[in-house]
Design a protein around this motif. Structure first.
Motif, PDB file in Angstrom:
ATOM      1  N   SER A   1      40.786   7.113  33.795  1.00  0.00           N
ATOM      2  CA  SER A   1      39.459   6.568  34.076  1.00  0.00           C
ATOM      3  C   SER A   1      39.422   5.077  33.780  1.00  0.00           C
ATOM      4  O   SER A   1      40.025   4.619  32.811  1.00  0.00           O
TER       5      SER A   1
ATOM      6  N   ASP B   1      34.135   4.066  35.664  1.00  0.00           N
ATOM      7  CA  ASP B   1      33.871   5.505  35.687  1.00  0.00           C
ATOM      8  C   ASP B   1      32.908   5.876  34.553  1.00  0.00           C
ATOM      9  O   ASP B   1      33.243   6.623  33.631  1.00  0.00           O
TER      10      ASP B   1
ATOM     11  N   LEU C   1      35.293   7.952  42.254  1.00  0.00           N
ATOM     12  CA  LEU C   1      35.537   7.351  40.951  1.00  0.00           C
ATOM     13  C   LEU C   1      36.951   6.768  40.948  1.00  0.00           C
ATOM     14  O   LEU C   1      37.820   7.227  41.705  1.00  0.00           O
TER      15      LEU C   1
END
Length: 168
Positions: A81, A85, A141
């Motif tokens: 991530s 995100d 994402l």
């Protein structure tokens, strides 16, 4: 009082960050399964580098049993991530805060190589990638984009040891 570094990893990213940080600071370093409560008894600050899997931090429950209550804890989740995100990072943060409400949290990005994955993990990558491909680029994402890249090219690498400079 001393400062200590602990790491928990499956594929190696958290270990790379932890070893580089410990070496730079000249702090003792421990793998989370090997560290004992006695090793941390005099620790003023503890830095915990750990891999993120399915939104959870590897080894966090075991760490809770070993960290002295008077130690300052910095937790460094390592995953795919990015700072963009927000929902994913909030999910990770929420899981950490349930166990360590006072911890400082600094997210780092890692790497992933499909060759290191076991069959169930490869299937999960394939499923997430397939689902992600149905979305527009704006809807995805960064973690989904990274997983797609792992699925199509075999790996992704966001390791950035320069990020360690920002950790006190």
């Amino acid at each position: 009082m001393v400062n200590s570094v602990i790491y928990a990893t499956k594929k190696g990213s958290a270990e790379i960050y932890a070893k580089a940080f410990a070496q730079k600071k000249n702090y003792p370093i421990y793998e989370h399964k090997q560290v004992l409560s006695e090793d941390l008894i005099d620790a003023e600050k503890i830095y915990y580098f750990a891999s993120v899997y399915a939104g959870s931090l590897l080894g966090i429950e075991e760490l809770k049993k070993k960290v002295p209550k008077n130690s300052q804890l910095t937790i460094l989740p390592v995953g795919l991530s990015s700072a963009n995100d927000h929902e994913k990072l909030a999910e990770i943060r929420e899981g950490i805060v349930k166990v360590f409400p006072q911890a400082k949290i600094i997210h780092l990005r890692g790497r992933l190589n499909k060759e290191q994955l076991k069959l169930p993990e490869k299937l999960i990558i394939k499923m997430i990638s397939k689902s992600s491909r149905k979305k527009s680029e704006q809807e995805k994402l960064d973690i989904e984009k990274a997983i797609e890249q792992v699925d199509t090219t075999g790996s992704v690498d966001y390791l950035d040891l320069a990020e360690l400079v920002n950790i006190d």
